[in-house]
Design an enzyme around this catalytic site. Structure first.
Site, short mmCIF file in Angstrom:
data_model
loop_
_atom_site.label_atom_id
_atom_site.label_comp_id
_atom_site.label_asym_id
_atom_site.label_seq_id
_atom_site.Cartn_x
_atom_site.Cartn_y
_atom_site.Cartn_z
N MET A 167 12.47 2.69 2.18
CA MET A 167 12.39 3.19 0.85
C MET A 167 13.68 3.50 0.47
O MET A 167 14.57 4.12 0.76
CB MET A 167 11.35 4.57 1.27
CG MET A 167 11.17 4.99 -0.11
SD MET A 167 9.89 4.18 -1.28
CE MET A 167 10.77 4.73 -2.90
N ASN A 170 14.74 5.71 -1.95
CA ASN A 170 15.15 6.72 -2.47
C ASN A 170 16.61 6.96 -2.97
O ASN A 170 17.62 6.40 -2.33
CB ASN A 170 14.95 8.02 -1.57
CG ASN A 170 13.75 7.70 -0.82
OD1 ASN A 170 12.47 7.93 -1.30
ND2 ASN A 170 13.74 7.70 0.41
N GLU A 205 16.84 -2.64 -0.12
CA GLU A 205 16.72 -1.27 -0.48
C GLU A 205 18.11 -0.96 -1.56
O GLU A 205 17.98 0.05 -2.35
CB GLU A 205 16.44 -0.15 0.67
CG GLU A 205 15.32 -0.42 1.65
CD GLU A 205 14.08 -0.61 0.91
OE1 GLU A 205 13.79 -0.09 -0.21
OE2 GLU A 205 13.33 -1.24 1.41
N1 0A1 Z 1 9.64 0.58 -2.27
C1 0A1 Z 1 9.66 0.27 -0.97
C2 0A1 Z 1 8.24 0.06 -0.23
C3 0A1 Z 1 7.58 1.06 0.01
C4 0A1 Z 1 6.32 1.51 -0.40
C5 0A1 Z 1 5.51 2.62 -0.20
C6 0A1 Z 1 5.97 3.31 0.78
O1 0A1 Z 1 4.90 4.31 1.19
C7 0A1 Z 1 4.79 4.60 2.62
C8 0A1 Z 1 7.10 3.06 1.43
C9 0A1 Z 1 7.89 2.05 0.89
C10 0A1 Z 1 10.28 -1.06 -0.71
O2 0A1 Z 1 10.11 -1.93 -1.63
O3 0A1 Z 1 11.07 -1.16 0.29
ZN ZN Z 2 11.27 -2.85 -2.45
#
Ligand code: 0A1
Ligand code: ZN
Length: 883
Positions: free
Chosen positions: A270, A272, A305
């Site tokens: 993730m 963040n 990421e």
């Molecule tokens: N944005 C992240 C993917 C992701 C989506 C939802 C989550 O919740 C459990 C965790 C990660 C990516 O694209 O890597």
């Molecule tokens: Zn992503």
């Protein structure tokens, strides 16, 4: 458990938030079961919102402890609080501060959304709607605020405290043995990018100088004692940062960049802001514990990421319907990075294999949806191959159509215009339309129309006129909610190859200088002039569009392409097409001329003898037959997985037998020498040597067993050890069980390695496998609450063991239904993902279909299903017109 009837959220209902939040001050006092969160939100009415609207903050399983407006406690009648919402009917119509105190229990948070614990450490996951499990908030991506977070914890329990942005303060806190740290993130961000971590963690770090000469402290935090496995990840961060500067001109924007690896995580990782949190599977690597594929995945996900810092964080999504805006673009960016760092054609083939296995499958299933969906019941169910991988293909097609220079100019304009905002797909396309002066409205259909287009092509040579004609027709099958389809704008990269292998210089004014023809009508025709002999067409070079193609080339013509095409992707594709044709015929019980099998085997033999040594990684892909799912998809209906399995095994045997000598030579010439290195060239040699082992074992079980046992014992890296073990999985008997036992003993304290051991056993194609999987669920290293364990054992069984999951007696389906129902009570997201393994049930022959339907109905009938599982099961059962 949620009991609400799932409401449908629709794109057409979007309206701006009635309130905005400029600043968030969070004070989080970490405690295993009673963490106190005090949030002070600086709110103001949104000029674009309704003037008389109430303030409704989102919550999820929250427990309100105190509430104050501009420092004064709100009287009971002035607000309403439930676990799901905090409502103030008459909020001030001017800027004001709201202070909200909630208490949460991270230890019993098994959904792994919001604040939870993993191996005792505290961590968060807020995308998509997890922040509302920490405090009441306007939990939507178009509400962007500047966050300051004070984290406090017991020093022994959490000596390391990390938040978003830069650390600005820290020290001793009131109370025995407590300490705190304050983190400030100057960049406004949506709540889904919030994160904090507290725990006992080891650190590896280094300094990175950006192109603007700023110093950034880059660090990777892992379980103490595993620091020596974080080096590759750290290195991958540095390479990603440099690449994004060089290729997209994007510089990092904080003083620190931290990655924390945790062992319980629902997804891969993730993004963040300034604090990426990773599934440790995508961070930890050593030659002894990780395969070449693991190293490649780590590199790709670290890059993914990191790249989100611009495509996702600096420019975020207005609403969740725009998810592909950040995900499709970021997947495209990470694919380009991996292609630059490794071998471009080899990487492209891997991307396309994954796209066909996952996205084409989804597109032909009841779960098919557009890259930009128009409605959802549960947004977590839209982190799909369609949004991610097909989303990336759209960006790639755009680049193919407008060319690399205009693509880069469009990207720059997009960032310039949208930096610091929550944007839409329209904003993205507008940047490219504006730099090129092109109308991209037809192209934008790729975001709206679901289903994989099929392009049918026929070639006609006219010897007298010296012309060659290509007639194109396209159509897209119906998908749920979309029965009628429009023609798409499909870039066809193409060339003509002479039968003796030379490229042909034929001309056609509808083909651009870089060899691309844009097919944007239902039918179209190209005529090449000056064609002196019948050519072999090479279409969709580099897989220029995510479509299925029907083109009747003879085996002989395909073999010309395999030998001579200037496009490596199409050389691989030619070999796949030849094999797929045989496999489909055999699987359907049709007779196949022995000469065709022998001809294919001898062409592969010739390839191995002459071409393979120059590029072992590519050769390994060429000699690997289409998978059982590839074959099933090509057949499309009335599928019998047993017949497919037999057909594939038989063809592998024939090819292996015809190629014994070159395969044996690969085993010798490619033998590992020197220390292990995960680089692409070394990995390529290992992959060809191991593909050779697999084919030799198919040709001669006794020989295969001897070679695999030897390799298993003498291997000095996980890639070779696991490859040997996976060959042994196909050979029932003592040797297999002994090797499994030895592997288990050797890695008894390595959960990520035991995942491989679970996975291999779950994929054994024999009837006893289901019992074995059930037995392994009792293994001391297995846990229903850890997503990696569940996916490696149960997920592998359902997704990779086509034969046993689809057992004709329905036992595989029943087992999965049981697990989905059990998992749903702990972790709905994980349960919903497992359930997607049913997505091809309508493709099966009748008996299997009826067993699958019963299993789905049993799930649907269970009271109190989560929204996640309820949504997938309902869509899986819906009837629509594509059948
Ligand atoms: N944005 C992240 C993917 C992701 C989506 C939802 C989550 O919740 C459990 C965790 C990660 C990516 O694209 O890597
Ligand atoms: Zn992503």
């Amino acid at each position: 458990m949620r009991t609400d009837i799932a409401q449908i959220v629709r794109l057409e209902d979007y309206r701006p938030s009635d309130f905005l939040i400029d600043r968030v001050a969070l004070d989080v006092r970490l405690h295993p079961t009673a963490t106190r969160v005090t949030a002070t939100l600086t709110l103001r009415p949104n000029p674009l919102g309704r003037a008389d609207a109430p303030l409704v903050l989102d919550g999820d399983e929250l427990n309100l402890k105190a509430l104050a407006l501009d420092g004064r406690a709100l009287p009971a009648g002035a607000f309403e609080a439930s676990p799901q919402a905090l409502t103030i009917a008459q909020p001030p119509r001017r800027p004001f501060n709201l202070t909200i105190e909630t208490e949460i229990d991270p230890t019993s948070n098994t959904k792994l959304m919001g604040l939870y614990r993993s191996s005792g450490n505290y961590c968060t996951q807020c995308e998509a709607e997890g922040f509302r499990r920490i405090t009441y908030f306007l939990d939507r991506p178009d509400v962007m605020a500047v966050y300051t977070t004070r984290i406090e914890a017991d020093r022994d329990e959490a000596p390391v405290l990390i938040g978003n942005g830069n650390r600005v303060e820290g020290g001793a806190a009131e109370g025995t043995n407590r300490h705190y740290a304050v983190w400030h993130d100057p960049h406004p961000k949506p709540s889904y990018l919030f994160a904090l971590v507290g725990g006992r963690l080891g650190r590896v770090g280094r300094s990175f100088t950006t192109m603007g000469e700023r110093e950034v402290d880059v660090a990777v935090y892992v379980e103490p004692g595993k620091e020596d496995r974080a080096g590759y990840a750290l290195d991958a961060i540095e390479r990603s940062m440099r690449w994004d500067e060089r290729v997209f001109g994007r510089e990092y924007d904080l003083d620190v960049f931290n990655i924390v690896a945790v062992s319980d995580f629902n997804m891969g990782a993730m993004e963040n802001k300034g604090l990426n949190i990773f599934n440790d599977k995508y961070v930890l690597a050593s030659p002894e514990t990780a395969t070449d594929a693991d190293y490649a995945n780590i590199e790709a996900i670290i890059a993914h990421e990191y790249f989100h810092n611009w495509s996702g964080n600096r420019v975020t999504c207005r609403d969740w319907f725009q998810l592909c805006l950040k995900e499709g673009l970021t997947v495209f960016r990470d694919q380009e990075f991996s292609s630059d760092e490794r071998s471009r054609p080899v990487h492209r083939i891997a991307e396309v294999k994954a796209l066909r296995a996952r996205q084409f499958l989804e597109d032909s299933s009841p779960l098919a949806h557009p890259v930009r969906p128009t409605q959802y019941r549960e947004i977590n169910n839209f982190y799909t191959a369609t949004v991610y991988e097909k989303g990336a293909e759209i960006v790639r097609m755009l680049k193919t159509i407008i060319g690399p220079e205009d693509f880069r100019r469009g990207m720059d304009l997009y960032y310039e215009r949208c930096d610091g905002t929550a944007a839409t797909v329209e904003d993205f396309l507008a940047a490219f339309a504006d730099v090129t002066g092109r109308d991209l409205s037809h192209f934008s259909r790729w975001y709206a129309q679901a289903g994989t287009p099929r392009v049918t092509v026929a070639g006609t040579y006219d010897a007298a006129a010296q012309t060659y004609r290509l007639d194109f027709a396209q159509s897209t099958p119906p998908t749920p909610g979309q029965t009628e389809k429009e023609p798409m704008a499909i870039p066809v990269a193409l060339g003509l190859v002479a039968r003796d292998g030379r490229p042909m210089q034929a001309t056609c004014d509808r083909v651009s200088a870089n060899g691309v023809f844009l097919l944007d009508k239902a039918t179209d025709r190209l005529t090449f002039t000056g064609v002196s002999a019948p050519p072999v067409p090479s279409l969709f070079r580099e897989f220029s569009a995510p479509v299925k193609t029907t083109l009747d080339l003879s085996n002989e013509e395909l073999l010309v392409l395999l030998r001579h095409d200037g496009d490596a992707f199409n050389r691989w594709q030619a070999a796949q097409s030849v094999a797929l044709r045989l496999l489909v015929a055999r699987s359907k019980g049709a007779s196949v001329a022995d000469a065709d099998v022998a001809g294919t085997a001898s062409a592969l033999r010739a390839f191995m003898e002459t071409d393979a040594p120059a590029d072992p990684a590519f050769a390994a892909l060429v000699v690997t037959l289409p998978s059982e799912t590839d074959i099933a998809q090509e057949i499309g209906s009335d599928v019998d997985p047993d017949a497919i399995h037999r057909a594939r095994r038989e063809l592998r045997r024939r090819i292996g037998q015809a190629c014994i000598e070159p395969l044996r030579r690969f085993r010798e010439s490619l033998a590992e020498s020197g220390a292990y290195s995960p680089d692409a060239a070394s990995a390529g040699r290992r992959s060809l040597r191991n593909a050779a082992l697999d084919l030799l074992a198919a040709a001669d079980a006794a020989l295969g067993e001897r070679l695999a046992r030897e390799q298993f014992e003498s291997a000095v890296n996980m890639t070779d050890r696991l490859a040997a073990l996976s060959v042994l999985m196909t050979l029932p008997g003592e040797a297999r069980e002994t090797a499994l036992d030895r592997f288990e003993t050797r890695y008894r304290n390595e959960p990520l390695v035991l995942d491989k051991w679970f996975m291999l056993q779950a994929t054994i194609a024999e009837d006893a496998t289901l019992e074995r999987v059930m037995r392994l669920m009792e293994h001391r290293a297995f846990s229903m609450s850890n997503p990696n364990r569940v996916r490696s054992l149960v997920g592998s069984f359902a997704m990779l063991n086509q034969r046993q999951f689809n057992a004709p007696d329905g036992s595989g389906y029943d087992f999965l239904a049981d697990i989905v129902l059990r998992t749903d009570e702990l972790n709905p997201q994980l349960a919903a993902r497992l359930l997607t393994s049913f997505s091809s049930w309508r493709m099966m022959e009748k008996t299997r279909q009826s067993h699958a339907k019963n299993a789905l109905l049993r799930i649907a009938g269970k009271p109190n299903l989560s929204r996640d599982v309820g949504d997938i099961v309902a869509r899986s059962l819906e009837e629509h017109e594509s059948r």
